[in-house]
Design an enzyme around this catalytic site. Structure first.
Site, PDB file in Angstrom:
ATOM      1  N   GLU A 172      13.849 -26.544-101.675  1.00  0.00           N
ATOM      2  CA  GLU A 172      13.238 -27.914-102.106  1.00  0.00           C
ATOM      3  C   GLU A 172      13.620 -28.855-100.763  1.00  0.00           C
ATOM      4  O   GLU A 172      12.696 -29.436-100.590  1.00  0.00           O
ATOM      5  CB  GLU A 172      14.263 -28.589-103.309  1.00  0.00           C
ATOM      6  CG  GLU A 172      13.982 -27.916-104.445  1.00  0.00           C
ATOM      7  CD  GLU A 172      12.716 -27.695-104.847  1.00  0.00           C
ATOM      8  OE1 GLU A 172      11.853 -28.686-104.820  1.00  0.00           O
ATOM      9  OE2 GLU A 172      12.169 -26.714-105.396  1.00  0.00           O
TER      10      GLU A 172
ATOM     11  N   ASP B  12       9.613 -21.635 -98.610  1.00  0.00           N
ATOM     12  CA  ASP B  12      10.547 -20.134 -98.547  1.00  0.00           C
ATOM     13  C   ASP B  12      11.054 -19.925 -97.106  1.00  0.00           C
ATOM     14  O   ASP B  12      12.215 -19.664 -96.932  1.00  0.00           O
ATOM     15  CB  ASP B  12       9.488 -19.217 -99.007  1.00  0.00           C
ATOM     16  CG  ASP B  12       9.199 -19.458-100.542  1.00  0.00           C
ATOM     17  OD1 ASP B  12      10.105 -19.893-101.204  1.00  0.00           O
ATOM     18  OD2 ASP B  12       8.538 -18.628-101.108  1.00  0.00           O
TER      19      ASP B  12
HETATM   20 ZN   LIG Z   1       8.418 -25.293-103.821  1.00  0.00          ZN
END
Ligand SMILES: [Zn+2]
Length: 414
Positions: A275, A356
């Site tokens: 996030e 990621d």
């Molecule tokens: Zn995301």
């Protein structure tokens, strides 16, 4: 049938057929063989249940979209737009009030008609697969809170937009753009403190290992984390998530209580890192800028088309009006919106890979992120093998297997 009617009808039918093709391919792509990455994580019967969940949702989506199609075309070709216009005009209000009533009644009717579908989805489908936690009381409260907010925020905004077009001539689109942008930014600003708490309880994450690890991580990437909340997602569903909202001091990260319950500390740090990655890589800012530019283009095109007589004739309207023009332009604009949404999904999927990657690089482990992704998809019964065409049209996130493979490939060259 004039050119406007042709474009709008064509778009509605093409959109419907595209969905149908994508859904059919998606069902055919379901594989009974469990992908290697998930061996040991997914029990055979749970995997079959996830496929059944995809099937049930697809069938339900097909029923809803067919119903929508029949209703829209029926209302249009039986002269519904004109009949409603005569009714509302007959009350003899000021044009702006008439416009608010016309648009408001159309939206309300659509909401009420979709209500049974929403009830079925929550209390039958989600219930059957063990996700539903929503009580009828919460459901009713949500409905009225949502309605109240739309009236309170949407009503004055719409009145303003109609007034600009009524009184400010050719620069109306510019004023509309400006005001909409201010309202959008204001909403983003107040949502975490004023709107979201109407629907959920946010409590600061309690002291302890998890909190310390998250704050250590935030410091290590120079992220000024002040507000870290737990949201009672379990009030509505056992599904879990995490999200990031707001600007400046109002920035906050919220973790669903259902997420904390199911994941290890390392996995939760990885999810949070993802996030924060969205923030650090400026994805949130980019989306905001695109949204603002998009609304500018939309209002400009609206100003070009709103006085086209053919647009009103396409819907059998005897007397052109601003408010009906808003609705019809919205329908005419649908092909642009469809193409734009596909483009934005492509960008969004790329952003997910980047977030990621950020999480893996900054937490210096790829396994926590991979484990988190696996658990998330098992708990949410995600489809592990969606068809690429379905993904192309509908997915804002890459399919989980592709994310896992990308993370692992990255590890090889790191
Ligand atoms: Zn995301």
């Amino acid at each position: 049938m004039n050119i406007y009617a042709g474009i709008i009808l064509g778009t509605i039918l093409i959109g419907y057929l595209l969905d149908l093709v994508a859904e059919t391919l998606n069902l055919q792509a379901l594989q009974t063989e469990l992908p290697d990455e998930f061996k040991g994580v997914y029990a055979e019967d749970a995997y079959r249940k996830s496929q059944e969940y995809t099937r049930v949702n697809t069938r339900f989506g097909f029923v809803t979209s067919t119903f929508d199609l029949v209703l829209t075309l029926g209302f249009w070709f039986l002269g519904g737009f004109e009949a409603l216009d005569q009714l509302v005009r007959g009350w003899g209000f000021h044009p702006i009030v008439t416009g608010l009533l016309y648009i408001g009644m159309l939206i309300l009717a659509k909401t009420l008609i979709s209500l049974p579908f929403s009830i079925y989805d929550t209390f039958v489908i989600e219930e059957r697969f063990g996700f539903n936690k929503t009580t009828p009381k919460t459901f009713v409260a949500d409905f009225f809170k949502g309605l109240g907010l739309s009236i309170l925020i949407g009503g004055p905004l719409l009145a303003g937009l109609l007034a600009f077009f009524q009184y400010t001539g050719s620069s109306a689109w510019l004023y509309c753009w400006l005001v909409t942008t201010i309202v959008m930014l204001f909403l983003q600003f107040i949502a975490p403190t004023w709107i979201m708490p109407l629907f959920n309880k946010f409590t600061p994450l309690e002291e302890g290992d998890l909190r310390n690890r998250i704050f250590d991580y935030a410091r290590s990437v120079n992220f000024p984390l002040e507000n870290l909340f737990v949201m009672d997602g379990s009030k509505r569903s056992t599904k879990s998530n995490a999200f990031f909202t707001g600007f400046g001091k109002h920035k906050r990260i919220a973790l669903f209580d259902t997420l904390i319950e199911k994941h290890s500390v390392a996995e939760l740090v990885a999810i949070l890192a993802h996030e924060i990655g969205h923030y650090k890589k400026k994805h949130i800012l980019q989306n905001l800028v695109v949204g603002i530019l998009h609304s500018g283009v939309m209002f400009y095109l609206l100003s070009l088309f709103i006085s086209q007589k053919g647009l009103f004739e396409a819907f059998y309207l005897e007397q052109p009006s601003l408010y009906a023009g808003f609705i019809f332009f919205g329908m005419l604009y649908a092909p642009v919106e469809l193409i734009l949404s596909i483009a934005l999904q492509i960008v969004s999927r790329r952003h997910e890979y980047e977030a990621d990657r950020f999480a893996v690089e900054t937490t210096k482990t790829s396994e926590a992120m991979v484990d988190a992704l696996k658990k998330l998809s098992v708990h949410n019964l995600s489809n592990l093998t969606p068809h690429p065409f379905y993904v192309f049209l509908n997915y804002s996130h890459p399919p989980v297997l592709q994310r896992i493979r990308a993370i692992r490939q990255g590890k090889a060259w790191m």
